[in-house]
Design an enzyme around this catalytic site. Sequence first.
Site, mmCIF file in Angstrom:
data_model
loop_
_atom_site.group_PDB
_atom_site.id
_atom_site.type_symbol
_atom_site.label_atom_id
_atom_site.label_comp_id
_atom_site.label_asym_id
_atom_site.label_seq_id
_atom_site.Cartn_x
_atom_site.Cartn_y
_atom_site.Cartn_z
ATOM 1 N N LYS A 225 0.834 -1.200 0.000
ATOM 2 C CA LYS A 225 0.000 0.000 0.000
ATOM 3 C C LYS A 225 0.870 1.252 0.000
ATOM 4 O O LYS A 225 1.864 1.337 0.742
ATOM 5 C CB LYS A 225 -0.913 0.002 1.231
ATOM 6 C CG LYS A 225 -1.875 -1.166 1.294
ATOM 7 C CD LYS A 225 -2.922 -1.102 0.191
ATOM 8 C CE LYS A 225 -3.921 -2.236 0.313
ATOM 9 N NZ LYS A 225 -5.037 -2.102 -0.648
ATOM 10 N N GLU A 279 -2.146 0.238 -8.592
ATOM 11 C CA GLU A 279 -3.567 -0.053 -8.447
ATOM 12 C C GLU A 279 -4.305 1.171 -7.908
ATOM 13 O O GLU A 279 -3.805 1.854 -7.009
ATOM 14 C CB GLU A 279 -3.728 -1.229 -7.494
ATOM 15 C CG GLU A 279 -5.139 -1.738 -7.317
ATOM 16 C CD GLU A 279 -5.159 -3.016 -6.497
ATOM 17 O OE1 GLU A 279 -6.179 -3.255 -5.815
ATOM 18 O OE2 GLU A 279 -4.168 -3.783 -6.539
ATOM 19 N N GLU A 308 -11.854 -2.568 -8.213
ATOM 20 C CA GLU A 308 -12.478 -3.041 -6.984
ATOM 21 C C GLU A 308 -13.605 -2.126 -6.524
ATOM 22 O O GLU A 308 -14.510 -2.564 -5.809
ATOM 23 C CB GLU A 308 -11.455 -3.204 -5.866
ATOM 24 C CG GLU A 308 -10.901 -1.908 -5.293
ATOM 25 C CD GLU A 308 -9.889 -2.162 -4.186
ATOM 26 O OE1 GLU A 308 -10.268 -2.042 -3.005
ATOM 27 O OE2 GLU A 308 -8.737 -2.472 -4.507
ATOM 28 N N ASP A 331 -14.614 -7.232 -8.432
ATOM 29 C CA ASP A 331 -14.818 -7.524 -7.016
ATOM 30 C C ASP A 331 -16.134 -8.279 -6.901
ATOM 31 O O ASP A 331 -17.145 -7.858 -7.481
ATOM 32 C CB ASP A 331 -14.865 -6.219 -6.214
ATOM 33 C CG ASP A 331 -15.114 -6.442 -4.738
ATOM 34 O OD1 ASP A 331 -14.174 -6.248 -3.953
ATOM 35 O OD2 ASP A 331 -16.248 -6.802 -4.368
ATOM 36 N N HIS A 358 -9.902 -8.507 -7.376
ATOM 37 C CA HIS A 358 -9.664 -7.967 -6.041
ATOM 38 C C HIS A 358 -10.240 -8.944 -5.020
ATOM 39 O O HIS A 358 -11.315 -9.511 -5.209
ATOM 40 C CB HIS A 358 -10.367 -6.616 -5.896
ATOM 41 C CG HIS A 358 -10.445 -6.129 -4.488
ATOM 42 N ND1 HIS A 358 -11.636 -6.052 -3.787
ATOM 43 C CD2 HIS A 358 -9.485 -5.699 -3.639
ATOM 44 C CE1 HIS A 358 -11.407 -5.584 -2.576
ATOM 45 N NE2 HIS A 358 -10.119 -5.363 -2.457
#
Length: 457
Positions: A225, A279, A308, A331, A358
């Site tokens: 992240k 992403e 997602e 998703d 995702h």
Amino acid sequence: MPVPNRNGLKITQLDVKDVRFPTSLEGHGSDALHTDPNYSCAYVTITTENGKQGFGLTFTCGRGTEVIVLIIRSLKRFVVDKNAADIYADFAGFWRTITNDSQMRWIGPEKGAIHLAVAAIINSLWDLWARLENKPLWRLLVDMEPEELVSTIDFRYITDVITKEEATQLLKEKRAGKDDRVEYLIKNGYPAYTTQVGWMGYSDELVNELCKKYLSLGFTYFKVKVGRNFEDDYRRCSAVRKAIGPNNYLMVDANQAWSVDEAIEWMKKLSPLKIKWIEEPTSPDDVLGHATIAKALAPYDIGVATGEMCANRVMFKQFLQSGGMQYCQIDSARIGGINEILSVYLMAEKLNVKVCPHAGGVGLCEMVQHLQFWDYASLSGTAQGRLIEYVDQQHEHFCDPCVVENAKYLAPKMPGYSTQFLPGTVEKFAYPNGSEWQRMFKEGIMPLPDEAELVNA
């Protein structure tokens, strides 16, 4: 595959629970924008008059789950007293009906909280169908004739990219070798990547420890992240790159933190670390912004992954058409359940974009494995360059948890969509009256619910 016999399949009950897990206590799931998520879901159980049940859910991050629960209750009238066999006989028609009510569609249409609620219901219906056929969901889909599978999809708004006839032909063209691909999946599984090493709330020591752990488990793809502070991002990503070595793969996820220009400049600075994809670099609704980012980062061999939080098949259509995504991240609970997800897979196949779902939230790993197994067997015919996200959380609460060995998802064997909680999970973690939540409130571990969150108490 014929639709199940109608006898005993009248749906007599739809129950929904607000189920939350206190993942914020240890920083699990934390990223640039979702700093303290409590991984949660709205959990649906449908019951027929002969006692058959289907289980479905939609993933949330804690507060707001109560809103999804209320919407699901408002949508019960589309399901209760209907015969499940009749729904399956015209699944596309049913899907349009539940998403297209002349009054309720105003709070969508086909997006946001109302679409999350629809997904939970639709997922429960597919789970029921697979259980009636005594098959895992992926085998139910694989065993359908092309015409039957395509009949479950509402093609409104996407026929400029793919029609029912084109979709049927795509599936027919891939029938050769399908049995061999099914056997391959059963024997070998499907490749996974891990995000477990990269949560923003984790300490450097924990990240390094987790990198070693997942390397030992056979993982070669790792996601981190990013998006809050560049110096911190570069340090953390450099540490992961050092830990996993130069030949394994590193992806990063900004979770919508940046403007378009910020995303381009930030990623150019990270490019020496050999990043496979960025992403959600910017707003999940900014189709053209993603396309601009993708074009700017192509010389650095960095792809763009997103989806997602893509609202529906129409947004996916535009991302796929524009070049705004090189990796399509459906998703299992964001858009309107399996029916709509199938349409995205079909568009992605026609437009030659890889689908890498995702997952990671409550039940998402359990569900997306079925979709990706179907895609390999029946549509794309390959796992080349495709991966399923894996996060090692909340699997212990499911009757049929996903199983990942040597960085590969193993084929689900139990009937259904792998969405049923174990006995006791709801009693412990239903919000706010579950025994675990009551204990945490009493001990001051978690704050008391606010007035809005008490609406379902």
